[in-house]
Every structure is written in C-alpha cells, then in structure tokens.
Design an enzyme around this catalytic site. Structure first.
Site, PDB file in Angstrom:
ATOM      1  N   PHE A 147      84.842  12.789  65.067  1.00 34.03           N
ATOM      2  CA  PHE A 147      86.150  12.963  65.713  1.00 34.03           C
ATOM      3  C   PHE A 147      87.306  12.530  64.826  1.00 34.03           C
ATOM      4  O   PHE A 147      88.441  12.949  65.038  1.00 34.03           O
ATOM      5  CB  PHE A 147      86.188  12.159  67.033  1.00 34.03           C
ATOM      6  CG  PHE A 147      86.445  10.684  66.825  1.00 34.03           C
ATOM      7  CD1 PHE A 147      87.742  10.199  66.692  1.00 34.03           C
ATOM      8  CD2 PHE A 147      85.404   9.762  66.738  1.00 34.03           C
ATOM      9  CE1 PHE A 147      87.991   8.853  66.474  1.00 34.03           C
ATOM     10  CE2 PHE A 147      85.640   8.415  66.505  1.00 34.03           C
ATOM     11  CZ  PHE A 147      86.935   7.961  66.381  1.00 34.03           C
ATOM     12  N   LYS A 171      79.656  22.601  63.952  1.00 31.31           N
ATOM     13  CA  LYS A 171      79.626  21.959  65.276  1.00 31.31           C
ATOM     14  C   LYS A 171      80.591  20.777  65.188  1.00 31.31           C
ATOM     15  O   LYS A 171      80.250  19.699  64.742  1.00 31.31           O
ATOM     16  CB  LYS A 171      78.188  21.476  65.589  1.00 31.31           C
ATOM     17  CG  LYS A 171      77.840  21.409  67.056  1.00 31.31           C
ATOM     18  CD  LYS A 171      78.745  20.513  67.876  1.00 31.31           C
ATOM     19  CE  LYS A 171      78.445  19.048  67.727  1.00 31.31           C
ATOM     20  NZ  LYS A 171      79.480  18.168  68.321  1.00 31.31           N
ATOM     21  N   GLU A 174      83.130  17.005  69.889  1.00 30.37           N
ATOM     22  CA  GLU A 174      83.539  17.478  71.219  1.00 30.37           C
ATOM     23  C   GLU A 174      84.751  16.698  71.733  1.00 30.37           C
ATOM     24  O   GLU A 174      85.376  17.092  72.710  1.00 30.37           O
ATOM     25  CB  GLU A 174      82.360  17.379  72.200  1.00 30.37           C
ATOM     26  CG  GLU A 174      81.843  15.983  72.513  1.00 30.37           C
ATOM     27  CD  GLU A 174      80.910  15.397  71.441  1.00 30.37           C
ATOM     28  OE1 GLU A 174      81.023  15.773  70.243  1.00 30.37           O
ATOM     29  OE2 GLU A 174      80.099  14.536  71.817  1.00 30.37           O
ATOM     30  N   CYS A 279      86.617   6.125  58.019  1.00 28.47           N
ATOM     31  CA  CYS A 279      85.402   5.576  57.401  1.00 28.47           C
ATOM     32  C   CYS A 279      85.730   4.833  56.126  1.00 28.47           C
ATOM     33  O   CYS A 279      84.917   4.103  55.599  1.00 28.47           O
ATOM     34  CB  CYS A 279      84.407   6.683  57.121  1.00 28.47           C
ATOM     35  SG  CYS A 279      85.009   7.783  55.855  1.00 28.47           S
ATOM     36  N   GLU A 381      80.341  -2.079  62.099  1.00 30.45           N
ATOM     37  CA  GLU A 381      81.563  -1.282  61.994  1.00 30.45           C
ATOM     38  C   GLU A 381      82.280  -1.318  63.347  1.00 30.45           C
ATOM     39  O   GLU A 381      81.706  -0.933  64.364  1.00 30.45           O
ATOM     40  CB  GLU A 381      81.193   0.167  61.651  1.00 30.45           C
ATOM     41  CG  GLU A 381      82.396   1.067  61.483  1.00 30.45           C
ATOM     42  CD  GLU A 381      82.014   2.524  61.199  1.00 30.45           C
ATOM     43  OE1 GLU A 381      81.129   3.058  61.904  1.00 30.45           O
ATOM     44  OE2 GLU A 381      82.596   3.121  60.284  1.00 30.45           O
TER      45      GLU A 381
HETATM   46  P1  NAD Z   1      79.193  10.306  65.949  1.00 30.10           P
HETATM   47  O1  NAD Z   1      78.019   9.958  65.095  1.00 30.10           O
HETATM   48  O2  NAD Z   1      79.219   9.784  67.337  1.00 30.10           O
HETATM   49  O3  NAD Z   1      79.356  11.903  66.069  1.00 30.10           O
HETATM   50  C1  NAD Z   1      79.365  12.725  64.927  1.00 30.10           C
HETATM   51  C2  NAD Z   1      78.865  14.114  65.330  1.00 30.10           C
HETATM   52  O4  NAD Z   1      77.500  14.020  65.760  1.00 30.10           O
HETATM   53  C3  NAD Z   1      79.630  14.749  66.491  1.00 30.10           C
HETATM   54  O5  NAD Z   1      79.774  16.121  66.243  1.00 30.10           O
HETATM   55  C4  NAD Z   1      78.741  14.483  67.695  1.00 30.10           C
HETATM   56  O6  NAD Z   1      78.855  15.479  68.689  1.00 30.10           O
HETATM   57  C5  NAD Z   1      77.351  14.492  67.096  1.00 30.10           C
HETATM   58  N1  NAD Z   1      76.440  13.567  67.781  1.00 30.10           N
HETATM   59  C6  NAD Z   1      76.739  12.370  68.356  1.00 30.10           C
HETATM   60  N2  NAD Z   1      75.630  11.786  68.846  1.00 30.10           N
HETATM   61  C7  NAD Z   1      74.601  12.613  68.571  1.00 30.10           C
HETATM   62  C8  NAD Z   1      73.198  12.559  68.809  1.00 30.10           C
HETATM   63  N3  NAD Z   1      72.636  11.527  69.440  1.00 30.10           N
HETATM   64  N4  NAD Z   1      72.431  13.578  68.382  1.00 30.10           N
HETATM   65  C9  NAD Z   1      72.979  14.626  67.726  1.00 30.10           C
HETATM   66  N5  NAD Z   1      74.307  14.736  67.485  1.00 30.10           N
HETATM   67  C10 NAD Z   1      75.111  13.742  67.892  1.00 30.10           C
HETATM   68  O7  NAD Z   1      80.495   9.846  65.129  1.00 30.10           O
HETATM   69  P2  NAD Z   1      82.003   9.821  65.639  1.00 30.10           P
HETATM   70  O8  NAD Z   1      82.179   8.703  66.605  1.00 30.10           O
HETATM   71  O9  NAD Z   1      82.457  11.163  65.997  1.00 30.10           O
HETATM   72  O10 NAD Z   1      82.753   9.440  64.262  1.00 30.10           O
HETATM   73  C11 NAD Z   1      82.943   8.127  63.821  1.00 30.10           C
HETATM   74  C12 NAD Z   1      81.881   7.705  62.834  1.00 30.10           C
HETATM   75  O11 NAD Z   1      81.862   8.612  61.723  1.00 30.10           O
HETATM   76  C13 NAD Z   1      82.152   6.339  62.223  1.00 30.10           C
HETATM   77  O12 NAD Z   1      80.930   5.642  62.132  1.00 30.10           O
HETATM   78  C14 NAD Z   1      82.682   6.646  60.835  1.00 30.10           C
HETATM   79  O13 NAD Z   1      82.482   5.644  59.872  1.00 30.10           O
HETATM   80  C15 NAD Z   1      81.894   7.871  60.500  1.00 30.10           C
HETATM   81  N6  NAD Z   1      82.534   8.652  59.458  1.00 30.10           N
HETATM   82  C16 NAD Z   1      81.983   8.621  58.222  1.00 30.10           C
HETATM   83  C17 NAD Z   1      82.578   9.309  57.193  1.00 30.10           C
HETATM   84  C18 NAD Z   1      81.995   9.277  55.813  1.00 30.10           C
HETATM   85  O14 NAD Z   1      82.427  10.062  55.004  1.00 30.10           O
HETATM   86  N7  NAD Z   1      81.034   8.431  55.524  1.00 30.10           N
HETATM   87  C19 NAD Z   1      83.749  10.050  57.419  1.00 30.10           C
HETATM   88  C20 NAD Z   1      84.277  10.073  58.705  1.00 30.10           C
HETATM   89  C21 NAD Z   1      83.659   9.363  59.723  1.00 30.10           C
END
Ligand code: NAD
Length: 498
Positions: A147, A171, A174, A279, A381
């Site tokens: 997000f 994808k 959401e 991140c 985090e």
């Molecule tokens: P998230 O892991 O909750 O979601 C990421 C994606 O995975 C979304 O599209 C979500 O719908 C999907 N998803 C979530 N749970 C899932 C599951 N159980 N099974 C399959 N798909 C699933 O992450 P978020 O809250 O959207 O984003 C924040 C996180 O992303 C933080 O931890 C941040 O550090 C990380 N991030 C990392 C980078 C990087 O480059 N390392 C960059 C941006 C964000």
C-alpha cells in the site's frame, strides 16, 4: 458508489465480490474495489498467455515506443494520479508527486530497452564457430505490491518486464488500488496491445491463484517480511523465479563529529515523512556517545513539536494519517509497549487531534530515547512516525548492533570522517547505504534491494538487475562449415588448449 474494476485483456471487468476503500484522513469509505476470485484471475492469466507470442516477437525498439508515450501520459496526468494517491494512502500531495516522479524514472530507464537487451557476442570461439548470448523474455510475469507506494512500486516492475517482451499481471494493494489502476490504464492508452498488461484486484485468494498457476513464470513481490517469505517459498517451490522484497528497520548512525543540525533536519524527513510508512524510513538513530545522543534529542524535539500534520489531500503539510484504523492501532500498541519496556517517550504524538478530521487515523511524531536492543520497538518494524534513539559507545558497537539485526534494507552514517565512512560502507551488512544521505534509495539505473530478511531471492528490483530478472539467457554456438571442408567424428571434449 464507484468500483475500481479489474483490467483484463484491455477491458474493464467487474467482479462479483468487492472490498471497501477508505480515505484515511476522514475514516470514510469512498469507493469499492473488485475482489478477484479464482475465475477472474484465471481469465487474466489466459489473456496474458495469449498476448505473449506476438509481444515477444515485437522488436524491442517498438516496445520502447510504447514506453515513451506512456511516460508522456504519466506526466500529463500527474496531478490526477497524485490526488488518487493522497486520497487513498494519506500521504501529502508533494510526497505523492515525489513517488510518482521516481516511478516515471523507471519508465525512462525502460525506454532504453533496445540497448539493455543487446546480447554478448564472441567471434571465432572455435574453428569457424561464433557464439553469443541473448536475453529472452520469460512469458507471463506477476507483480504483487504494497500500500505504501501505490504508484511507484508497480512502476518498479512492469515497465521493464513488458519492455523486455513479457506480459504482465499486477495485483496492487487492496487498500489504495486507484492510482495503480489509473497508471495501468494510461499504459493501455499508450498503445499497448490488449492482454499485455492486466490488473487483478483483491487479497490472498487472488495472490495464491497467481502463485500456483503453471503459466506464471516469475513473481516480483514487495510487502511485509512474513508475506514475502511465504511467497518466495511457495513460488519457488512451484518452479517460478521469485524476488520478494520485505520489511525493514533502518538505522542512522550519528558520530560525535557529525553536523548535528544537518543530521537532525534530514532525519526529520527520513523518520516522519509519509508518516513513517516507507520501507526506507529511518526508525532508529544510533548515537555514538551520550553527549551526541543528548544533543540530537535536544535538536529534534522542537522540530517534532512543529510537525504540520493533516489530511493527505491538503498542501504544505509534513505528514498525513496512517493508512488504516487497524494499522494506527498497531502503531499505538508499539508505543505502549515501548513505554512499558522502559524506553523514555520524550515526544508523544498519541493524542494528536486534527480539527475537522476527528475520524482520521492520525498519530503525531513520537521520539523514544534510551531504547535497547531487547525491546520490541527496536526489533520489529513499526511502520509509523516513531523514531527510537539507541545509545552506544563506538562506531564498532553501532555496526555490531546493525549487523545483528534481522533486517538489512537501508542505513546511513552521519559523519565528517572519511575513514569512518569507508569502514562503515565496507563492513555494514545492509543492501543500501548512505553517508550523510538518510534515504539512500538508488536511482532508476541502479537496482534497489535489501539484505538479510529484507529480500528473498537473488536479484534486486528495477535497474540492471530487473533486465536479468525479467529475461533468461540463451547461449548460442553456431558454425557454418564450408562445403569443401572435410569433417570427421571427434570424441574428445572440444577445447582450445591443444
Ligand atoms: P503486505 O505484506 O500486507 O501486503 C503486500 C501485498 O501482499 C498486498 O498486495 C496484499 O494484498 C498482499 N498480501 C497481504 N497478505 C497476504 C497473504 N497472507 N497472502 C498473500 N498475499 C497477501 O504489506 P503492506 O502492509 O501492503 O506494505 C507494507 C510493508 O511493505 C512494510 O513491511 C514495508 O516495509 C514493506 N515494503 C517493502 C519495500 C521494499 O522495497 N523492501 C518497499 C515498500 C514496502
């Protein structure tokens, strides 16, 4: 109420199920987003599979022409895209414009794909034999995005994947799907053939269907570490190429010789910009010596008190709300935990009220002093506007602390000492390192990625690594013997030594 649809085979496609999309500044549901079931995802996979042969055979220079038009459309529509990001994510318009511009830089890099795909050639590797390697697309590839950068992170992935000749299924998160969708529609408008770029919305079911599909050859994921690790295991067990970028805990080390005013100013942006939902946000300031820590805290406190916090759609603010009520509660839980564990909460943003936006998910800037390595607020985090100060005795202690942490995304050293900077950049076990640069996010022509549990896989995102990730190498050896040349059977392994 409007619904954000899927984009499948160049058409907007509705879904039987939908999810709510909320404006975090007001706490109100503002639209719905389609929630893909297995059949929706399979439809997108079929469209991408069918579009692949013709797109693979389209000359790279023609594919690049689409990217040039795409870049122009992104620039023409920038204000509309920024508004969508700010409305659904909550970040300020200036910050959203920054993310969009960094995303556009990846499109610019993809415009150079004919040059980037030039193979390697060797003449006369054996008698009359020429050899070359070229880089061929994989087929259908998938991007799953978080997000916190709804416009930029998808642009890390599909411009290069598509420019390399693959077809793509995105994808997006959401929680804030509209900007990603609007950007994908602009790519369609730029002249991309139907089915080359597809977007399916939804959650776990959509992701798992993509992970298990035989036709999907590679997956780029960016999100939290537990999900990144699960996606890496499941995707690679199914024989796919996977890069899964995860969470972070980024430390900035402040040495006694640092320019404290400069360090404090840049730390403010790195810790509290985007409400800490980056991140690469700095969430730990490691101060070498008590005097450095006392001076840094003293310099930061008035700046934190002056942070301008308000709705994401308003200009000239420093910070908007957190993305959801659930995430706000998680961040508040960490703050409570830090207080209970004995850290000193010297700036407390928990009671912040934004007049007219009482239902928004706001938390003001928080600063903890005397944080130690055993505390949860240090280990995990938080992804909120919370900076932790850890006091250590030397640069070596600071480096041990960072190297022992499970995450290794970004880090920074504030100093005027070149020798210390060299020791730090050489020995620190972190993927992206800054010296007096607290957000060392590589530009589009260098690749982005962390170490340790911040990245699962081998190749980093965007830049040169993305060309390798979205292609596979083919090595060709070719000989055209002349008709007069006598040939005979050779049973020893061919070599050039004898
Ligand atoms: P998230 O892991 O909750 O979601 C990421 C994606 O995975 C979304 O599209 C979500 O719908 C999907 N998803 C979530 N749970 C899932 C599951 N159980 N099974 C399959 N798909 C699933 O992450 P978020 O809250 O959207 O984003 C924040 C996180 O992303 C933080 O931890 C941040 O550090 C990380 N991030 C990392 C980078 C990087 O480059 N390392 C960059 C941006 C964000």
């Amino acid at each position: 109420m409007s619904v954000v649809s899927h984009l499948i085979n160049g058409e907007l496609v509705e879904s039987k199920r939908t999810l709510d999309v909320t404006n975090p500044s007001t706490g109100k549901v503002i639209r719905q987003v389609a929630d893909a079931n297995v059949a929706d995802v399979e439809r997108a996979i079929t469209a991408a599979q069918e579009a692949f042969p013709a797109w693979r055979d389209t000359p790279p220079a023609k594919r690049a022409q689409v990217m040039y038009r795409f870049k122009q459309l992104l620039e023409e529509n920038a204000n509309r895209l920024v508004q969508l990001v700010s409305e659904e994510h909550g970040k300020t318009p200036e910050d959203a414009m920054g993310e969009l511009k960094r995303g556009i830089e990846n499109v610019e890099y993809a415009c150079g794909v004919p040059e980037l795909l030039k193979g390697e050639y060797s003449h006369n590797v054996g008698p009359g034999i020429d050899a070359w390697s070229n880089f061929q697309p994989l087929g259908v590839v998938v991007g799953i995005t978080p997000f916190n950068f709804p416009a930029m992170v998808p642009l890390w992935m599909y411009p290069m994947a598509i420019a390399c000749g693959n077809t793509f299924i995105l994808k997006p998160s959401e929680k804030d799907p509209s900007a990603a969708m609007a950007v994908a529609e602009l790519l369609q408008e730029a002249g991309l053939p139907k089915g080359v770029m597809n977007v399916v919305h939804g959650g776990r079911e959509a992701v798992e269907t993509l992970l298990d599909a035989k036709a999907v050859k590679a997956i780029s994921f960016v999100g939290s570490t537990p999900v990144a690790e699960a996606i890496y295991s499941r995707g690679s067990a199914a024989g796919k190429r996977v890069q899964a970028l995860g969470g972070a805990k980024n430390h900035a080390v402040v040495l006694p010789d640092a320019d404290l005013e400069n360090a404090a100013n840049t730390l403010m942006g790195a810790a509290y910009g985007s409400c800490g939902e980056r991140c690469m946000a700095i969430s730990v300031a490691v101060c070498v010596g008590d005097e450095t820590a006392d001076r840094l805290v003293e310099t930061l406190l008035p700046k934190i008190a002056q942070l301008k916090v308000g709705p994401g759609t308003k200009r000239d603010l420093d910070m908007g709300p957190l993305v959801t009520a659930e995430h706000r509660d998680k961040v508040l839980g960490y703050i409570e935990d830090g207080v209970k564990a004995g850290a000193t909460l010297v700036a407390d943003g928990r009671d912040l009220q934004v007049p007219g936006y009482e239902e928004g998910y706001f938390v003001g800037g928080c600063l903890f002093d005397n944080v130690t390595a055993e505390m949860r607020i240090y280990q995990e985090e938080i992804f909120g506007p919370v900076l932790c100060v850890v006091r250590v005795g030397s640069l070596d202690d600071a480096m041990h602390l960072i190297n022992d942490h499970e995450y290794g995304n970004g880090t920074c050293l504030f100093t005027r000492d070149g020798e210390a900077a060299r020791r730090f950049t050489d020995g620190i076990e972190v993927g992206m390192v800054g010296v007096n640069v607290p957000l060392p996010v590589p530009v589009a022509y260098h690749s982005f990625g962390g170490w340790k549990r911040s990245l699962f896989g081998d190749l980093h995102a965007y830049g040169p690594d993305s060309v390798r990730f979205y292609t596979r190498r083919k090595a060709v050896s070719q000989r055209w013997p002349s008709v007069s040349e006598a040939t005979r059977a050779e049973f020893s392994f061919p070599n050039n030594q004898s």
